[in-house]
Write an enzyme that holds these catalytic residues in place. Structure first.
Site, short mmCIF file in Angstrom:
data_model
loop_
_atom_site.label_atom_id
_atom_site.label_comp_id
_atom_site.label_asym_id
_atom_site.label_seq_id
_atom_site.Cartn_x
_atom_site.Cartn_y
_atom_site.Cartn_z
N HIS A 1 0.14 1.05 -9.94
CA HIS A 1 -0.75 0.26 -9.09
C HIS A 1 -1.34 -0.90 -9.90
CE1 HIS A 1 -3.33 0.60 -5.20
NE2 HIS A 1 -3.20 -0.67 -5.56
N ARG B 1 0.85 -1.18 0.00
CA ARG B 1 0.00 0.00 0.00
C ARG B 1 0.88 1.23 0.00
NH1 ARG B 1 -4.19 -2.15 -1.70
NH2 ARG B 1 -5.47 -0.39 -1.05
#
Length: 318
Positions: A281, A233
């Site tokens: 991502h 993350r």
């Protein structure tokens, strides 16, 4: 308990909901999936969420289960009005394999000097006297030994790398050196040549990839200074500290798939740093075609009275 006439609420931002609607229509045409609850509040029993708008689940009196549509669940807790019902993490073979592919790809790229060779190609430089260490000389350390971390660890072990893992609680994985807790983290960092972060984002892990952690890493190894790969993350990393560690030689290279702000701002120095690999991502994107059958199976087993799997610990937030 519940039945197929119950409504499922799809609460997502940043994703095209039509793909999810299509997959549900294909796999469970008898179930009603809605994008708003204006006329269905009493009927909603399940919510599928990804970065849901704050408060969007608060007025659903008969909600039974919340399903997170991503590997992480920190996005769920951004909403301070989450109902007190079970939150379920998605654990899918498809999602796990996508992450393992990414981790193995990036570990091998750094191990086989991919950055150096791409730079040499760009400059039309032929340089062949650089020693290439064997896999068994390189220790890959994985921060976060959940489902994703364990699978990646085993695949890397099969390629011949020495593999170690760190988690909050002790884990046992065949052929992998396991560390846990604060003392274990120090020992883990002393040995790792490539550090792969697959940690969940919690109050305890936010900003963990910082100068304090980099200062505990080994100072040299077969690849030089350690390599950092973060596919967990964005909130785990202090991006200014990563740049400073690269400039000071505390890190030799990094791969970042996640960032504090996404998309990564165009003025970020990470974009053009020669020792940084950036991916958008993309390490383990959730595939509706793979995940929808898993969600339906969970709902059906729950309706048969069976326990839910992969329930999130609200206190730990993963």
């Amino acid at each position: 308990m519940t039945g197929t006439s119950d409504t499922i609420f799809l609460a997502v931002t940043g994703w095209d909901p039509e793909v999810w609607l299509s997959e549900f229509a294909k796999n469970a045409p008898q179930r009603k999936l809605v994008l708003n609850t204006d006329t269905d509040k009493e009927k909603v029993r399940y919510a599928l969420v990804w970065k849901q708008r704050p408060g969007s689940l608060a007025d659903l009196p008969n909600l039974k289960v919340i399903f997170s549509l991503g590997a992480g669940v920190d996005h769920v807790f951004h909403d301070d009005k989450i109902p007190d019902v079970p939150i379920v993490r998605i654990v899918s073979p498809d999602l796990t394999m996508r992450m393992t592919e990414y981790v193995v790809w990036q570990v091998l790229d750094h191990h086989r000097l991919g950055l150096r060779y791409r730079q040499q190609q760009a400059g039309k430089v032929w340089h062949e006297d650089r020693r290439q260490p064997a896999a068994h000389e390189v220790n890959v350390g994985i921060l976060g030994m959940g489902v994703l971390g364990r699978d990646a660890a085993l695949k890397l072990r099969n390629l011949g790398f020495k593999v170690s893992g760190w988690s909050r609680r002790p884990q046992t994985v065949e052929g992998v050196i396991s560390h846990s807790g604060n003392d274990g983290l120090r020992d883990f960092l002393k040995d790792a040549d490539i550090v792969v972060s697959l940690l969940p984002l919690t109050p305890d892990t936010r900003g963990i990839l910082s100068m304090n952690l980099f200062a505990q890493m080994k100072t040299d190894g077969p690849l030089g200074a350690p390599v950092l790969i973060n596919a967990g993350r964005g909130g785990l990393q202090n991006e200014a500290d990563i740049l400073a560690a690269l400039e000071r030689g505390m890190l030799s290279a990094v791969t970042l798939d996640v960032f504090n702000k996404e998309p990564l701002p165009k003025d970020s120095a990470l974009w053009t740093h020669p020792q940084v690999i950036i991916t958008p991502h993309a390490a383990a994107s959730s595939s509706p075609s793979a995940l929808v059958p898993e969600i339906i199976a969970q709902i059906e087993s729950y309706e048969r009275g069976e326990p839910l799997k992969n329930i999130v610990d609200r206190e730990a937030q993963y």
